[in-house]
Design a protein around this motif. Structure first.
Motif, mmCIF file in Angstrom:
data_model
loop_
_atom_site.group_PDB
_atom_site.id
_atom_site.type_symbol
_atom_site.label_atom_id
_atom_site.label_comp_id
_atom_site.label_asym_id
_atom_site.label_seq_id
_atom_site.Cartn_x
_atom_site.Cartn_y
_atom_site.Cartn_z
ATOM 1 N N MET A 291 -5.522 5.373 12.243
ATOM 2 C CA MET A 291 -4.661 5.139 12.021
ATOM 3 C C MET A 291 -3.996 4.995 10.973
ATOM 4 O O MET A 291 -2.942 3.921 10.888
ATOM 5 N N ASP A 292 -4.862 4.538 10.106
ATOM 6 C CA ASP A 292 -4.923 3.173 8.970
ATOM 7 C C ASP A 292 -4.609 4.365 7.898
ATOM 8 O O ASP A 292 -4.260 3.752 7.098
ATOM 9 N N GLY B 255 6.204 3.609 9.694
ATOM 10 C CA GLY B 255 6.235 2.275 10.338
ATOM 11 C C GLY B 255 6.416 1.617 9.581
ATOM 12 O O GLY B 255 6.569 0.979 8.374
ATOM 13 N N PRO B 256 6.132 0.119 10.741
ATOM 14 C CA PRO B 256 6.530 -1.677 9.709
ATOM 15 C C PRO B 256 5.747 -1.948 8.546
ATOM 16 O O PRO B 256 6.106 -2.504 7.834
ATOM 17 N N ARG B 257 4.644 -0.794 8.298
ATOM 18 C CA ARG B 257 3.763 -1.497 7.371
ATOM 19 C C ARG B 257 4.065 -1.470 5.924
ATOM 20 O O ARG B 257 3.746 -1.550 5.014
ATOM 21 N N LEU C 100 0.900 -1.274 -0.006
ATOM 22 C CA LEU C 100 0.024 -0.394 0.321
ATOM 23 C C LEU C 100 0.960 1.430 -0.026
ATOM 24 O O LEU C 100 0.391 2.631 -0.545
ATOM 25 N N ALA C 101 1.899 1.119 0.263
ATOM 26 C CA ALA C 101 3.106 2.242 0.319
ATOM 27 C C ALA C 101 4.077 1.487 1.029
ATOM 28 O O ALA C 101 4.330 0.564 1.402
ATOM 29 N N GLU C 102 5.453 3.032 0.585
ATOM 30 C CA GLU C 102 6.574 2.253 0.712
ATOM 31 C C GLU C 102 7.442 4.040 0.663
ATOM 32 O O GLU C 102 6.971 4.369 0.198
ATOM 33 N N ALA C 103 9.089 3.082 1.273
ATOM 34 C CA ALA C 103 9.693 4.160 1.782
ATOM 35 C C ALA C 103 11.094 3.696 0.418
ATOM 36 O O ALA C 103 11.249 3.047 0.619
#
Ligand SMILES: *Cc1c(COP(=O)(O)O)cnc(C)c1O
Length: 380
Positions: free
Chosen positions: A313-314, A365-367, A4-7
């Motif tokens: 939160m999400d 965060g870890p997600r 859904l998301a990335e760094a």
């Protein structure tokens, strides 16, 4: 993007920042990769920094140091925050230098080294004004006396003496000079006790870039390594630093709504006109601070668009106005400016949330999947 998301972490920027900072300081650098490399991935950042010429790695905990070793990173490493019952034997066996601030810790390190038959490499920390870890001027003579005793017995070797600054990000602050003087006093006291440390260090990023008197043998660089302005001005470019992290995602829902539509919990926000709302699958559990609700924006459809309503939160909701936005449209939450886009910076997110860039970076965060661009690769 499969998640859904990335760094996206640009290791070329990390390497470039190492070279840029070293050219300013003229000293060896310790790449500070604590807290998983300020959220960028400690092992990947460590390798890129070492390839670019960093001499040392700095971490907070034994677990972080041993993670580097387990990944095959063998470079000189200092770990500096431990409980008194830490398994120092593991650190000694792994060839990790141990930061020591109290005689309690020093005794434990010496006890751990004795059966191993190799001296523990120790770096004694002086408290020169921060009042966190480190020995105060009152406790320092006893610490260095014990260290010298253990050194003579062969149980430890005092490789370094070091301290940490209070407010190096405020250039010209009088505290800086008091701390340099206190540090020099600690060095003198150590030498008169018979210690001969080859490595003295005091400066963090801000001091490394702005205060030559703090540089000594080595500068410990954290935030500047990641391409963030250590003075909080949000202008890393003036030092030639390049932001390493881009957090991106894509729109997962789009709706056209009339004026008077409440958005998110509360609602704190009600639309003032017909508009297009775009839903992002990122919230405070992913590091978008709830406190930035009402201030933050993201880069969407070639513009900065505000996040409206409470960051949950999400998820969070972006007001895209009349821009043509479809499900799947790419979004940059923060990252370096490119030719055709100027997304928010980490420093702006920090301002919106009333915090510092460090907290934003370490809060991702870890997600959010980390994706590393290796040197010579380019952001696609
Ligand atoms: C985190 C840390 C640093 C790095 O500080 P920056 O301001 O991010 O460069 C240096 N030294 C110590 C002891 C630290 O804890």
């Amino acid at each position: 993007m499969s998640t859904l998301a990335e760094a996206v972490v640009d290791l070329t920027a990390i390497a470039s920042n190492v070279r840029t900072i070293a050219s300013v300081t003229g000293t060896d650098l310790m790449a500070v990769v604590k807290a998983d490399g300020f959220g960028h991935g400690a092992v990947q950042v460590a390798r890129a920094a070492l390839r670019a010429g960093a001499a040392w790695l700095g971490v907070t905990s034994a677990a972080e140091a041993l993670t580097l070793r387990a990944a095959g990173v063998t470079a000189p490493t200092l770990s500096w925050l431990h409980g008194p019952t830490e398994d120092f034997g593991k650190l000694i066996n792994a060839g990790v230098d141990v930061g020591v601030s109290t005689t309690t810790h020093l005794h434990a390190v010496a006890d751990a080294a004795r059966p191993l038959g190799v001296p523990a490499m120790v770096q004694l920390k002086a408290d020169t004004g921060l009042s966190r870890n480190g020995a105060t001027g009152t406790d320092w003579p006893e610490l260095v006396a014990w260290a010298r005793k253990y050194e003579r017995e062969g149980g430890i070797r005092v490789r370094g003496v070091w301290s940490h600054l209070v407010d190096a990000d405020l250039p010209g602050a009088p505290q800086l000079h008091r701390q340099v003087a206190a540090f020099e006093e600690a060095l003198r006291a150590g030498r008169s006790a018979g210690l001969d440390p080859e490595l003295t260090h005091l400066a963090n990023s801000a001091a490394a870039l702005s205060a030559p008197a703090t540089r000594f043998d080595l500068c410990r660089v954290g935030i500047a390594l990641y391409g963030v302005d250590p003075f909080g001005a949000g202008d890393p470019g003036r030092y030639g630093l390049r932001a390493a992290m881009t957090v991106r995602t894509s729109v997962v829902n789009v709706k056209r709504v009339p004026a008077g539509t409440g958005v998110s919990y509360g609602p704190d926000h009600v639309t003032g006109a017909p508009t297009t709302l775009a839903l992002l699958p990122l919230g405070y559990a992913d590091g978008l601070p709830r406190a930035a609700s009402g201030s933050a924006s993201v880069w969407l459809a070639g513009r900065r668009c505000p996040i409206v309503g409470r960051i949950a939160m999400d998820q969070c909701v972006v007001d895209a106005g009349d821009l043509p936005v479809a499900i799947g449209a790419p979004v940059v939450v923060f990252g370096p400016a490119e030719d055709d886009q100027s997304p928010p910076t980490v420093a702006e997110w920090a301002r919106w949330a009333g915090t510092n860039p460090h907290e934003i970076l370490t809060g991702i965060g870890p997600r959010v999947a980390r994706h590393h661009l290796h040197e010579r690769a380019r952001v696609s």
